[in-house]
Scaffold this motif. Structure first.
Motif, PDB file in Angstrom:
ATOM      1  N   ASP A  43       0.789  -1.241   0.000  1.00 66.67           N
ATOM      2  CA  ASP A  43       0.000   0.000   0.000  1.00 66.67           C
ATOM      3  C   ASP A  43       0.818   1.286   0.000  1.00 66.67           C
ATOM      4  OD1 ASP A  43      -2.508  -0.791  -0.389  1.00 66.67           O
ATOM      5  OD2 ASP A  43      -3.158  -0.719   1.696  1.00 66.67           O
ATOM      6  N   HIS A  44       2.107   1.196  -0.099  1.00 68.14           N
ATOM      7  CA  HIS A  44       2.891   2.425  -0.133  1.00 68.14           C
ATOM      8  C   HIS A  44       2.924   3.061  -1.536  1.00 68.14           C
ATOM      9  CE1 HIS A  44       5.230   2.127   3.913  1.00 68.14           C
ATOM     10  NE2 HIS A  44       3.939   1.939   4.042  1.00 68.14           N
ATOM     11  N   GLY A  45       2.357   2.327  -2.525  1.00 63.66           N
ATOM     12  CA  GLY A  45       2.163   2.957  -3.829  1.00 63.66           C
ATOM     13  C   GLY A  45       2.993   2.393  -4.970  1.00 63.66           C
ATOM     14  N   LYS A  46       3.443   1.150  -4.810  1.00 65.36           N
ATOM     15  CA  LYS A  46       4.269   0.545  -5.840  1.00 65.36           C
ATOM     16  C   LYS A  46       3.552   0.456  -7.190  1.00 65.36           C
ATOM     17  CE  LYS A  46       5.056  -3.845  -5.758  1.00 65.36           C
ATOM     18  NZ  LYS A  46       5.499  -5.121  -5.200  1.00 65.36           N
ATOM     19  N   THR A  47       2.326  -0.026  -7.156  1.00 63.29           N
ATOM     20  CA  THR A  47       1.581  -0.208  -8.406  1.00 63.29           C
ATOM     21  C   THR A  47       1.319   1.133  -9.079  1.00 63.29           C
ATOM     22  OG1 THR A  47       0.537  -2.093  -7.366  1.00 63.29           O
ATOM     23  CG2 THR A  47      -0.429  -1.315  -9.416  1.00 63.29           C
ATOM     24  N   THR A  48       0.907   2.104  -8.289  1.00 64.59           N
ATOM     25  CA  THR A  48       0.618   3.424  -8.844  1.00 64.59           C
ATOM     26  C   THR A  48       1.875   4.010  -9.480  1.00 64.59           C
ATOM     27  OG1 THR A  48      -0.891   3.664  -6.963  1.00 64.59           O
ATOM     28  CG2 THR A  48      -0.504   5.617  -8.305  1.00 64.59           C
ATOM     29  N   GLY A  77      -5.846  -6.165  -3.452  1.00 64.93           N
ATOM     30  CA  GLY A  77      -4.950  -5.019  -3.353  1.00 64.93           C
ATOM     31  C   GLY A  77      -3.505  -5.404  -3.128  1.00 64.93           C
ATOM     32  N   ILE A  78      -3.121  -6.550  -3.636  1.00 67.80           N
ATOM     33  CA  ILE A  78      -1.735  -6.967  -3.446  1.00 67.80           C
ATOM     34  C   ILE A  78      -1.176  -7.473  -4.761  1.00 67.80           C
ATOM     35  CG2 ILE A  78      -1.599  -7.619  -1.017  1.00 67.80           C
ATOM     36  CD1 ILE A  78      -2.416 -10.458  -2.289  1.00 67.80           C
ATOM     37  N   THR A  79       0.120  -7.405  -4.893  1.00 66.92           N
ATOM     38  CA  THR A  79       0.766  -7.893  -6.091  1.00 66.92           C
ATOM     39  C   THR A  79       1.334  -9.264  -5.787  1.00 66.92           C
ATOM     40  OG1 THR A  79       1.440  -5.615  -6.289  1.00 66.92           O
ATOM     41  CG2 THR A  79       2.315  -7.139  -7.903  1.00 66.92           C
ATOM     42  N   ASN A 103       7.026   8.574  -1.257  1.00 72.41           N
ATOM     43  CA  ASN A 103       5.824   8.715  -2.062  1.00 72.41           C
ATOM     44  C   ASN A 103       4.712   9.346  -1.218  1.00 72.41           C
ATOM     45  OD1 ASN A 103       4.198   8.397  -4.354  1.00 72.41           O
ATOM     46  ND2 ASN A 103       3.411   6.433  -3.615  1.00 72.41           N
ATOM     47  N   LYS A 104       3.680   9.779  -1.904  1.00 76.18           N
ATOM     48  CA  LYS A 104       2.490  10.360  -1.259  1.00 76.18           C
ATOM     49  C   LYS A 104       2.792  11.668  -0.532  1.00 76.18           C
ATOM     50  CE  LYS A 104       0.467   5.769  -0.546  1.00 76.18           C
ATOM     51  NZ  LYS A 104      -0.552   4.985   0.139  1.00 76.18           N
ATOM     52  N   ASP A 129       1.856  14.341  -1.388  1.00 73.14           N
ATOM     53  CA  ASP A 129       0.666  15.191  -1.495  1.00 73.14           C
ATOM     54  C   ASP A 129      -0.265  15.041  -0.289  1.00 73.14           C
ATOM     55  OD1 ASP A 129      -1.729  13.120  -2.873  1.00 73.14           O
ATOM     56  OD2 ASP A 129       0.331  12.494  -2.670  1.00 73.14           O
ATOM     57  N   LEU A 130      -0.106  13.965   0.469  1.00 72.79           N
ATOM     58  CA  LEU A 130      -1.010  13.739   1.597  1.00 72.79           C
ATOM     59  C   LEU A 130      -0.811  14.798   2.685  1.00 72.79           C
ATOM     60  CD1 LEU A 130      -0.916   9.884   2.295  1.00 72.79           C
ATOM     61  CD2 LEU A 130      -2.802  11.221   1.327  1.00 72.79           C
ATOM     62  N   SER A 161       4.831  12.143  -5.739  1.00 70.30           N
ATOM     63  CA  SER A 161       3.459  11.703  -5.555  1.00 70.30           C
ATOM     64  C   SER A 161       3.102  10.923  -6.802  1.00 70.30           C
ATOM     65  CB  SER A 161       2.507  12.892  -5.389  1.00 70.30           C
ATOM     66  OG  SER A 161       1.181  12.415  -5.539  1.00 70.30           O
ATOM     67  N   ALA A 162       3.045   9.610  -6.654  1.00 73.93           N
ATOM     68  CA  ALA A 162       2.718   8.773  -7.809  1.00 73.93           C
ATOM     69  C   ALA A 162       1.313   9.103  -8.285  1.00 73.93           C
ATOM     70  CB  ALA A 162       2.830   7.302  -7.433  1.00 73.93           C
ATOM     71  N   LYS A 163       0.449   9.376  -7.325  1.00 75.96           N
ATOM     72  CA  LYS A 163      -0.950   9.646  -7.652  1.00 75.96           C
ATOM     73  C   LYS A 163      -1.080  10.944  -8.452  1.00 75.96           C
ATOM     74  CE  LYS A 163      -5.428   9.551  -5.368  1.00 75.96           C
ATOM     75  NZ  LYS A 163      -6.033   9.449  -4.029  1.00 75.96           N
TER      76      LYS A 163
HETATM   77  P1  GTP Z   1       0.454  -3.630  -3.160  1.00 73.62           P
HETATM   78  O1  GTP Z   1       0.083  -3.971  -4.577  1.00 73.62           O
HETATM   79  O2  GTP Z   1      -0.515  -4.149  -2.156  1.00 73.62           O
HETATM   80  O3  GTP Z   1       1.883  -3.872  -2.816  1.00 73.62           O
HETATM   81  O4  GTP Z   1       0.218  -2.060  -3.017  1.00 73.62           O
HETATM   82  P2  GTP Z   1       1.017  -0.972  -3.768  1.00 73.62           P
HETATM   83  O5  GTP Z   1       2.246  -0.676  -2.997  1.00 73.62           O
HETATM   84  O6  GTP Z   1       1.143  -1.357  -5.198  1.00 73.62           O
HETATM   85  O7  GTP Z   1       0.099   0.286  -3.614  1.00 73.62           O
HETATM   86  P3  GTP Z   1      -0.857   0.957  -4.681  1.00 73.62           P
HETATM   87  O8  GTP Z   1      -0.095   1.564  -5.797  1.00 73.62           O
HETATM   88  O9  GTP Z   1      -1.946   0.025  -5.018  1.00 73.62           O
HETATM   89  O10 GTP Z   1      -1.377   2.171  -3.809  1.00 73.62           O
HETATM   90  C1  GTP Z   1      -2.038   1.975  -2.584  1.00 73.62           C
HETATM   91  C2  GTP Z   1      -2.990   3.123  -2.349  1.00 73.62           C
HETATM   92  O11 GTP Z   1      -2.266   4.338  -2.196  1.00 73.62           O
HETATM   93  C3  GTP Z   1      -3.950   3.350  -3.501  1.00 73.62           C
HETATM   94  O12 GTP Z   1      -5.195   3.695  -2.958  1.00 73.62           O
HETATM   95  C4  GTP Z   1      -3.321   4.517  -4.256  1.00 73.62           C
HETATM   96  O13 GTP Z   1      -4.285   5.283  -4.941  1.00 73.62           O
HETATM   97  C5  GTP Z   1      -2.691   5.302  -3.133  1.00 73.62           C
HETATM   98  N1  GTP Z   1      -1.540   6.088  -3.584  1.00 73.62           N
HETATM   99  C6  GTP Z   1      -0.488   5.664  -4.324  1.00 73.62           C
HETATM  100  N2  GTP Z   1       0.387   6.672  -4.543  1.00 73.62           N
HETATM  101  C7  GTP Z   1      -0.135   7.758  -3.941  1.00 73.62           C
HETATM  102  C8  GTP Z   1       0.297   9.127  -3.807  1.00 73.62           C
HETATM  103  O14 GTP Z   1       1.327   9.552  -4.300  1.00 73.62           O
HETATM  104  N3  GTP Z   1      -0.517   9.953  -3.086  1.00 73.62           N
HETATM  105  C9  GTP Z   1      -1.672   9.527  -2.528  1.00 73.62           C
HETATM  106  N4  GTP Z   1      -2.403  10.406  -1.855  1.00 73.62           N
HETATM  107  N5  GTP Z   1      -2.105   8.260  -2.631  1.00 73.62           N
HETATM  108  C10 GTP Z   1      -1.355   7.388  -3.333  1.00 73.62           C
END
Ligand code: GTP
Length: 598
Positions: free
Chosen positions: A16-21, A53-55, A133-134, A136-137, A164-166
């Protein structure tokens, strides 16, 4: 392709730290996918993965990036799984890279999985690019977390990128850092071929597709290949790179990442970690670190309808084609009939397999409580492995029992140290070390039996720490323990599928809790049903399910037929996951009751 302009990297992050994004952003900025496609989150291919929600599975994508120096680079992003069940896959994915992007949530800071993956990356001598990452939060504390990265991981905070990947902030900076900071591969073109398999999947038309990283030598389309670990030979039906779809190429040279379509029928022949070489000119030595997938957690899978046994067998056969870590063999239970004993990497893997069997193959399954594999030394000197409690030899034949023990690392805010110590003690864990990362956070290490980790440890850790603690674990070996088999008798008959192995000191308490739970879970029958827990011949606990007072339908007699049908349907619904054991119906929940004994 000139190796100087190749970069192979992975992204490591806590869940959930944003790897996929971030992965999707990199693909988008390099024009590998369009922004519309990005929303479909390409790297998380499997439906289940997205839902949970996991890879789960490592994948690879090739990008072309025109850097500030004017050169175009070939960037290979090797995605690696983020869950403790898949640590071996992570280590193979990292072995295929020269660098790693470390993603840390700027609001959460470093977590157990982050650290575990950083250590893995350092073991492989990878160049790490730390990224916050994030940012922007509103809750983001980039300064503090950058300091934490410097203190804990020893990476200068000035080198930490802010993104901010998002929102798409700081993405180009990451691409530049990949090109500038990570080294190119150093393969020898004239050496015999050595390519590492870091993932594979089964394709109905092309057979097993191996995802490879070439170390030395060149692989050309059509070449006959040899898999050094399994000693299986195959033809290169096609080879190429993922861009992001499969794109055929005439060859894969040193340093390159791509795929080989092998025509093989099962991923078991083509395992993660194995080395591909040429059959005509094999390499002298395979790469280090090959380890056939080894299941750690075992459970019985039984069809609810016994005539679905053949369907279950066929479904398992098909799943196995794509999942080398899944093990199964037929098993017969006096209580549940014909089924399979299955081996999994961990609880998450078990959950995934069960869901796929039910969803993709439309099976209704009953699953027994997970067990670990015990090494039992018999009095006659023989050693047997037992992964099903009901197979435990009689007490008089046992000299000693060893169980698998894990080394666990828990990251937590200091205010939870007490409750975690308490939990670990209850789970027969032994304290090893405690390190302060900063005044508010510590890293605790323990040795703890796998059997206890399998049973609701993670859930309890999360609930006791409001979700703040994170966990990582790995096998530390086997250890002798004073274990006994606890049997459960329903209506006087032992139900093999409910047996469990417990430590002698906890067996009485476990027995009492379990029969109490079962009393609540087993529905009333027409007659009184005693539920007993026994160790050997000794009954240690007893509860009774009272008889049903009246037939539920009797009050409908004379009543209207729809009401009666509704009631019958409701009963049928309730029956869904029930199994007749002797003359008593036992629901699925009863078999899993062991999982929440505390
Ligand atoms: P796993 O696949 O479980 O390992 O998760 P992940 O690390 O790939 O995380 P993922 O990219 O799915 O992001 C997890 C959540 O964080 C999602 O709801 C994204 O929208 C959110 N998120 C990712 N990057 C950012 C960012 O830069 N800012 C904010 N505000 N949210 C983000």
């Amino acid at each position: 392709q000139d190796q100087q302009r190749i970069r192979n990297f992975s992204i490591i992050a806590h869940i959930d730290h944003g790897k996929t994004t971030l992965s999707d952003r990199l693909l988008e900025v390099t024009g590998t996918i369009s922004s519309r496609e990005r929303r479909d989150q390409l790297l998380d291919g499997l439906d289940l993965e997205r839902e949970k929600g996991i890879t789960i599975k490592a994948k690879a994508v090739r990008m072309a990036y025109r850097a500030n120096d004017g050169e175009t680079y070939e960037l290979n992003l090797i995605d690696c799984p983020g869950h403790v069940d898949f640590t071996y896959e992570v280590s193979r994915a990292l072995a295929a890279c020269e660098g790693a992007i470390l993603v840390v949530d700027a609001a959460q800071g470093i977590e157990a999985q982050t650290l575990a993956n950083v250590y893995l990356a350092l073991e492989h001598d990878l160049t790490i690019v730390p990224v916050l990452n994030k940012i922007d939060l509103p809750g983001a504390e980039p300064k503090m977390v950058a300091q934490e990265i410097e203190d804990v991981l020893g990476m200068p905070k000035e080198e930490v990128l802010h993104t901010s990947a998002k929102a798409g902030i700081g993405i180009t900076e990451i691409l530049e850092a990949i090109v500038e900071r990570m080294p190119p591969p150093k393969g020898q073109r004239d050496q015999p071929l050595r390519a590492l398999i870091f993932d594979s999947h089964y394709d109905a038309y092309k057979g097993v597709i191996a995802y490879v990283r070439v170390l030395d030598g060149v692989l050309t389309s059509g070449a006959r290949i040899l898999l050094m670990g399994t000693q299986v030979e195959a033809d290169t039906l096609e080879l190429g790179a993922f861009r992001p779809g499969m794109t055929p190429l005439p060859e894969l040279g040193p340093g390159e990442v791509g795929y080989i379509a092998t025509g093989l029928k099962s991923v078991v022949d083509c395992q993660v970690g194995d080395t591909v070489t040429l059959a005509s000119r094999p390499a002298a030595m395979p790469m280090e670190g090959y380890r056939p997938a080894k299941p750690m957690v075992f459970a019985g899978l039984y069809p609810v309808e016994s005539n679905a046994y053949i369907d279950l067998r066929e479904a398992l056969e098909k799943l196995k084609l794509n999942d080398a870590a899944l093990a199964y063999q037929p098993e017969t239970s006096a209580a549940l009939g014909f089924g399979f004993r299955c081996g999994f990497l961990g609880l998450l893997h078990m959950e995934i397999v069960r869901e796929r069997l039910e969803r993709e193959y439309n099976l209704e399954l009953l699953i027994t409580a997970p067990s670990v594999e015990y090494q039992v030394l018999l009095t006659d000197g023989e050693v047997v492995t037992v992964d099903n409690p009901s197979d435990m030899p009689e007490v008089v034949r046992i000299a000693s029992i060893e169980e698998p023990v894990m080394q666990i690392s828990v990251f937590t805010p200091t205010r939870y140290i007490g409750t975690i110590m308490d939990l670990v003690t209850n789970k027969r864990g032994a304290f090893e070390t405690m390190d302060y990362l900063d005044p508010q956070r510590v890293l605790l290490k323990y040795k703890i039996p796998l059997a206890e980790v399998v049973i609701d440890f993670y859930d309890q850790l999360k609930s006791r720490t409001q979700g703040y603690a994170s966990l990582d674990y790995s096998l530390a070996g086997y250890q002798e323990a004073d274990l006994v088999k606890l049997d459960i008798l329903v209506n006087g008959t032992p139900v093999d599928a409910l047996s469990l192995i417990a430590h002698r000191d906890f067996a009485f308490a476990n027995g009492r809790t379990l029969v109490e739970k079962l009393r609540k879970l087993i529905p009333r029958q027409m007659f009184e049903v005693p539920i007993q827990a026994a160790i050997g011949n000794k009954i240690v606990a007893r509860e009774t399910v009272k008889a049903m007072r009246k037939d539920v339908l009797s009050k409908c007699y004379g009543g209207d037929i729809t009401r009666k049908r509704k009631l019958l349907e409701k009963q049928k619904e309730g029956k869904k996951r029930m199994k007749m054991v002797g003359s008593v119906e036992i629901p699925q929940e009863a078999f899993m009751a062991i999982l929440s004994l505390n």
